[in-house]
Design a protein around this motif. Structure first.
Motif, PDB file in Angstrom:
ATOM      1  N   ILE A   1       4.946  -4.804   3.281  1.00 29.65           N
ATOM      2  CA  ILE A   1       6.173  -4.848   4.097  1.00 29.65           C
ATOM      3  C   ILE A   1       7.307  -5.534   3.347  1.00 29.65           C
ATOM      4  O   ILE A   1       8.475  -5.353   3.664  1.00 29.65           O
ATOM      5  N   ALA A   2       6.958  -6.336   2.340  1.00 26.70           N
ATOM      6  CA  ALA A   2       7.995  -7.057   1.598  1.00 26.70           C
ATOM      7  C   ALA A   2       8.723  -6.144   0.618  1.00 26.70           C
ATOM      8  O   ALA A   2       9.906  -6.334   0.358  1.00 26.70           O
ATOM      9  N   CYS A   3       8.037  -5.150   0.078  1.00 28.61           N
ATOM     10  CA  CYS A   3       8.654  -4.247  -0.904  1.00 28.61           C
ATOM     11  C   CYS A   3       9.624  -3.314  -0.200  1.00 28.61           C
ATOM     12  O   CYS A   3       9.209  -2.434   0.546  1.00 28.61           O
ATOM     13  N   PRO A   4      10.932  -3.493  -0.416  1.00 26.41           N
ATOM     14  CA  PRO A   4      11.897  -2.682   0.337  1.00 26.41           C
ATOM     15  C   PRO A   4      11.981  -1.247  -0.170  1.00 26.41           C
ATOM     16  O   PRO A   4      12.697  -0.434   0.408  1.00 26.41           O
ATOM     17  N   PHE A   5      11.259  -0.948  -1.233  1.00 28.19           N
ATOM     18  CA  PHE A   5      11.262   0.407  -1.779  1.00 28.19           C
ATOM     19  C   PHE A   5      10.079   1.219  -1.251  1.00 28.19           C
ATOM     20  O   PHE A   5       9.957   2.398  -1.550  1.00 28.19           O
ATOM     21  N   GLY A   6       9.205   0.558  -0.523  1.00 25.98           N
ATOM     22  CA  GLY A   6       8.063   1.267   0.065  1.00 25.98           C
ATOM     23  C   GLY A   6       7.063   1.748  -0.962  1.00 25.98           C
ATOM     24  O   GLY A   6       6.403   2.763  -0.752  1.00 25.98           O
TER      25      GLY A   6
ATOM     26  N   ARG B   1      11.961  -2.002   5.729  1.00 25.65           N
ATOM     27  CA  ARG B   1      12.744  -3.174   5.360  1.00 25.65           C
ATOM     28  C   ARG B   1      13.945  -2.760   4.513  1.00 25.65           C
ATOM     29  O   ARG B   1      15.065  -3.237   4.735  1.00 25.65           O
ATOM     30  N   GLY B   2      13.703  -1.875   3.562  1.00 26.10           N
ATOM     31  CA  GLY B   2      14.787  -1.429   2.687  1.00 26.10           C
ATOM     32  C   GLY B   2      15.931  -0.819   3.479  1.00 26.10           C
ATOM     33  O   GLY B   2      17.103  -1.124   3.255  1.00 26.10           O
TER      34      GLY B   2
ATOM     35  N   TRP C   1       9.727  -8.357  -5.214  1.00 24.96           N
ATOM     36  CA  TRP C   1       9.557  -8.796  -3.817  1.00 24.96           C
ATOM     37  C   TRP C   1       8.074  -8.944  -3.491  1.00 24.96           C
ATOM     38  O   TRP C   1       7.674  -9.893  -2.821  1.00 24.96           O
TER      39      TRP C   1
ATOM     40  N   GLY D   1       7.111  -0.443   3.694  1.00 24.45           N
ATOM     41  CA  GLY D   1       8.129  -1.395   3.229  1.00 24.45           C
ATOM     42  C   GLY D   1       9.531  -0.814   3.243  1.00 24.45           C
ATOM     43  O   GLY D   1      10.517  -1.542   3.321  1.00 24.45           O
ATOM     44  N   VAL D   2       9.617   0.506   3.177  1.00 26.41           N
ATOM     45  CA  VAL D   2      10.939   1.125   3.130  1.00 26.41           C
ATOM     46  C   VAL D   2      11.714   0.865   4.430  1.00 26.41           C
ATOM     47  O   VAL D   2      12.942   0.923   4.445  1.00 26.41           O
TER      48      VAL D   2
END
Lengths: 177, 420
Positions: free
Chosen positions: A94-99, B379-380, A60, B376-377
């Motif tokens: 912000i795109a990385c959903p895993f933080g 978003r997750g 991502w 980003g989490v």
């Protein structure tokens, strides 16, 4: 075949040696806050979960980067941040959903795990085997697939949660249930 | 098969590369109307601040990138689209025929209807050319008025402040970045700017701009008059659809597309800022005009143009913004949903803030200020639509435990997966 970090929280004692090693090897200082791997704490259970970038295939962060600053390292499969190309726009964070991509205020660039070029220090520093660097097949793909599959089945049958509801801090144990 | 892409921004370039990858035999032509190689507008603030030179904004870094990928790049402006004969008319008098067309022509700054908005000292901040004009005019000690404290206005504040100009910001709305932040966050941001010596007037409308002997004078509501050397108009952007008038392509806020990024006309697709695509959170179709959405759209559109059948599940509206060094983010339905609930944690002394919006047991939106780790989490958590169970209450007690909530509810690691 690429190798990947296998993270096994039940073996983690929360000693933070991985964070120290990561910070020292990558940033030159013993400052856990600068580590790219983080140990998350579940105090009430006395449990710990190390977590960092999983180097996703269709990453991502890489797809979101507007200036081609996040690229595939063909040798290791890691997604690398080219510091000199990164403008510091933070869209990947912000795109990385895993933080697992963070912005470093000091450098004005983003930072993520790069597998230390193929010999990750966190794995070498871990005294309990909670972090190991293994062939990708052994890193938990089957487990992830099973988990994802269960989510799909669960959704179809109307069971909409994979979170515990009534067990206090207990983490989900659905695969066993 | 000739794929023609109008627009050489991120959506156009990602689509062109995707087409090349999955359909090696096709012909791809990118048509862009700016003279520079394809570049990222998102890099402009960092150009203004002096962190990068112009080539640092280019989307691809090798000069022969497009030639090597056999992607034709044409510098011209499309003036009209004949969807019957599948031919584009270009400004320089040429025509270009296509088999499949992608509208990735982006957006363009809104010029507010104010007397004097077209004076030479009034510039936008949108193109590299605009950036050059700002660099030339925003000299140390000069007086600069920034019209609009939205996303673009806020993100260039730092560059302007570092150039040593005397800066005044005028915002029509009742707070800063009203389309990304609630009152608490917007007000905290305003206080931050003021603490850095930047004057911000909210609830203030520009009435006219006059040229008085080489100096500009901005007249604003409340009887305010501001003499200045440069006015930067950052009043928002709108999709670039004017040239499509009469083409038969359906336009609402932007070009209307379905879940396959197809317009109402066969063989014509749209992606990026110009496209009114599915919003993941609302399920409705809206123009998001953000980089990650442009990249999402482009990949889906390209696959479908090449004969595939890839469905777009909707993009999350999200933003990250640095305003004079204070970093803020917003995700999804940050303004909440009817019947939902929320939690807020504010440390106003240290300019730190987080608010989470829930719909039942699900996280649907969030705003942060002063946070850079693991954002980003959010978003997750939103995009997995995970029901948080006991973790909702834990987040209500301590919204900072986002990563723990995520690991405990979503990830197949550790206890979730019963690792052997």
């Amino acid at each position: 075949m690429y190798r990947a970090l296998r993270l096994e929280p039940e073996k983690c004692t929360g000693c933070l040696q991985c964070e120290m090693a990561c910070s020292y090897e990558n940033e030159g200082v013993f400052v856990p806050a600068k580590s790219r791997i983080k140990v998350f704490t579940f105090h009430h259970e006395g449990r710990f979960a190390p977590y960092t970038c999983t180097q996703c295939d269709e990453a991502w962060c890489m797809h979101a980067c507007p200036v081609e600053a996040i690229v595939l390292d063909e040798a290791t499969g890691a997604k690398l941040v080219h510091e000199e190309t990164c403008v510091g726009c933070k869209v990947c964070t912000i795109a990385c959903p895993f933080g697992t991509v963070n912005y470093n205020r000091d450098s004005g660039k983003v930072v993520k795990c790069d597998l230390c070029g193929g010999d990750p220090w966190c794995a070498k520093a871990c005294p309990t085997g909670a972090i190991t660097f293994v062939e990708e097949d052994a890193a938990g793909m089957d487990r992830m697939r099973a988990w994802a599959q269960q989510g799909i089945v669960g959704l179809a049958s109307g069971a909409k949660t994979n979170a515990p509801r009534d067990k206090g801090e207990t983490l989900p144990t659905y695969l066993e249930a | 098969m000739h794929h023609v892409i109008i627009g050489a921004g991120p959506a156009g370039v990602v689509a062109a590369e995707t087409l090349r990858k999955i359909d090696p035999g096709c012909r791809v032509t990118l048509v862009g109307d700016e003279p520079e190689p394809p570049y990222s507008r998102m890099a402009i603030p960092y150009l203004l601040v002096g962190n990068i030179a112009e080539p640092g904004s280019y989307l691809r870094k090798t000069t022969d990138h497009y030639a090597r990928k056999e992607i034709g790049v044409l510098q011209d402006r499309v003036v009209s689209v004949d969807t019957q004969s599948k031919v584009l008319t270009l400004e320089k008098g040429r025509t270009l025929s296509y088999d499949k067309l992608l509208l990735a022509c982006g957006s363009t700054p809104v010029r507010p209807p104010i007397a004097g908005i077209d004076l030479p000292g009034v510039v936008n901040c949108w193109t590299l050319d605009d950036a050059r004009a700002i660099i030339e005019r925003a000299k140390a000690g000069s007086d600069v008025v920034l019209v609009g404290a939205g996303f673009i206005g806020c993100i260039i504040l730092e560059a302007l402040a570092e150039r040593g100009v005397n800066l005044t910001v005028l915002e029509m709305g009742d707070r800063m970045v009203p389309r990304m932040m609630n009152h608490a966050a917007g007000d905290m941001l305003k206080r931050w700017c003021e603490s850095k010596g930047v004057t911000v007037h909210t609830d203030t409308r520009v009435e006219r701009i006059d040229d008085q002997g080489g100096r500009l004078v901005v007249s604003a509501s409340g009887g305010r008059t501001l003499p200045c050397d440069l006015v930067i108009s950052a009043a928002g952007v709108k999709p670039n659809t004017d040239f499509l008038a009469g083409s038969g392509i359906q336009i609402d806020q932007g070009v209307l597309v379905d879940d396959y990024l197809r317009t109402n006309l066969e063989d014509i697709y749209a992606a990026g800022d110009v496209a009114q695509g599915r919003d993941f959170s609302t399920g409705q179709f809206s123009v998001q005009a953000i980089q990650p959405t442009a990249a999402d759209h482009a990949r889906v559109a390209a696959v479908n143009m090449a004969g595939g059948s890839l469905r777009h599940i909707g993009s999350i509206n999200m933003n990250v913004l640095a305003t004079l060094g204070l970093i803020s983010t917003s995700f999804g339905l940050w303004d909440g949903v009817g019947g939902g609930d929320s939690v807020e944690l504010s440390d106003s002394k240290n300019f730190r803030y987080i608010q989470l919006q829930f719909d039942g047991e699900r996280l649907v939106g969030a705003t942060t200020l002063g946070m850079t780790d693991h954002v980003g989490v959010l978003r997750g958590l939103i995009q997995t639509r995970v029901e948080l169970g006991v973790w909702k209450e834990k987040l209500r007690k301590d919204p900072m435990r986002l990563m723990e909530a995520y690991l405990a509810t979503v990830q197949p690691i550790g206890y979730n997966a019963r690792v052997a």
